[in-house]
Write a protein that holds these residues in place. Structure first.
Motif, PDB file in Angstrom:
ATOM      1  N   GLY A   1      45.392 -15.755  17.655  1.00 26.84           N
ATOM      2  CA  GLY A   1      44.713 -16.112  16.350  1.00 26.84           C
ATOM      3  C   GLY A   1      43.020 -15.743  16.336  1.00 26.84           C
ATOM      4  N   HIS A   2      42.856 -14.632  16.989  1.00 31.09           N
ATOM      5  CA  HIS A   2      41.312 -14.171  17.172  1.00 31.09           C
ATOM      6  C   HIS A   2      41.374 -12.570  17.513  1.00 31.09           C
ATOM      7  N   ILE A   3      40.213 -12.132  17.058  1.00 35.55           N
ATOM      8  CA  ILE A   3      39.670 -10.854  17.405  1.00 35.55           C
ATOM      9  C   ILE A   3      38.382 -10.967  18.281  1.00 35.55           C
ATOM     10  N   LEU A   4      38.225  -9.909  18.955  1.00 35.22           N
ATOM     11  CA  LEU A   4      37.098 -10.087  19.988  1.00 35.22           C
ATOM     12  C   LEU A   4      36.052  -8.719  19.484  1.00 35.22           C
ATOM     13  N   LEU A   5      34.871  -8.962  19.369  1.00 37.38           N
ATOM     14  CA  LEU A   5      33.946  -8.158  19.076  1.00 37.38           C
ATOM     15  C   LEU A   5      32.967  -7.841  20.138  1.00 37.38           C
ATOM     16  N   THR A   6      32.610  -6.661  20.296  1.00 36.16           N
ATOM     17  CA  THR A   6      31.480  -5.926  20.908  1.00 36.16           C
ATOM     18  C   THR A   6      30.376  -5.626  19.964  1.00 36.16           C
ATOM     19  N   PRO A   7      29.859  -6.226  19.229  1.00 35.14           N
ATOM     20  CA  PRO A   7      29.003  -6.019  18.198  1.00 35.14           C
ATOM     21  C   PRO A   7      27.616  -5.206  18.665  1.00 35.14           C
ATOM     22  N   PRO A   8      27.075  -4.316  18.065  1.00 33.74           N
ATOM     23  CA  PRO A   8      25.905  -3.607  18.077  1.00 33.74           C
ATOM     24  C   PRO A   8      24.803  -4.822  18.015  1.00 33.74           C
ATOM     25  N   ALA A   9      23.624  -4.717  18.472  1.00 31.00           N
ATOM     26  CA  ALA A   9      22.401  -5.476  18.175  1.00 31.00           C
ATOM     27  C   ALA A   9      22.094  -5.509  16.879  1.00 31.00           C
TER      28      ALA A   9
END
Length: 184
Positions: free
Chosen positions: A154-162
């Motif tokens: 039930g989730h997604i994982l992000l590695t978002p840019p600043a």
């Protein structure tokens, strides 16, 4: 599997044709005359394709149940679904909007929002995320930023840019400075 194929847009002309926002990579096969779609968010439960044609880059569709422009206006915004058994279930890199909507969005172990939709574009898709402040954030749906989608958990994982979740907000000092008011 239930698959969303399109969302009905605005009427085109006076004979009941409508534009559609496609959510399929094979519109020719999906919009064959006689195809019956299940309808959500519309006044009818089903629509049958009478014909489809391209007008430049826009697919125009005529449905047997939609006789004129007035009827076409009533189905605007409706979502079209099909039941299909012929999709490859083992494709780990393919998700549909209905599977993503409602998933928690995490950065590490911290929940930063939830997925509220998906915008499909030619170059790349964008996840529509409502952050914890209720703001809409558009996240490029690419592996570098979205390395993990776990439907079962039930989730997604992000590695978002600043700055992805703060840029262009009224309270963002960097956005204010870029606008020329120096953040004061």
């Amino acid at each position: 599997m239930r698959l969303q194929v399109a969302r009905i847009g605005k009427p085109h002309g006076i004979r009941g044709e409508v534009t559609v926002q496609l959510m399929t990579d094979d519109p020719g096969a999906r919009f064959e005359p006689g195809t019956v779609f299940d309808v959500e968010a519309g006044p009818l439960k089903a629509l049958t394709v009478e014909g489809a044609r391209w007008n430049k880059e826009i697919l125009l569709v005529a449905f047997e149940e939609v006789a004129d422009r007035n009827a076409a206006e009533t189905v605007r915004g409706a979502r079209l679904f099909i039941e299909t058994e012929d999709l490859e279930e083992d494709d780990d890199d393919t998700w549909y909007e209905h599977e993503l909507t409602g998933l928690a969005v995490r950065v590490g172990d911290t929940v930063v929002g939830k997925v509220t939709g998906l915008r499909t574009h030619a170059a790349q898709d964008l996840l529509i995320v409502e952050d914890t402040d209720g703001e809409e954030v558009l996240v490029p749906f690419v592996e570098a930023i979205v390395p993990e989608v776990d439907i079962a958990a039930g989730h997604i994982l992000l590695t978002p840019p600043a700055g992805l979740f703060t840029l262009n907000r009224p309270d963002d000092p960097d956005a204010a400075e870029a606008a020329g008011d120096g953040g004061s």
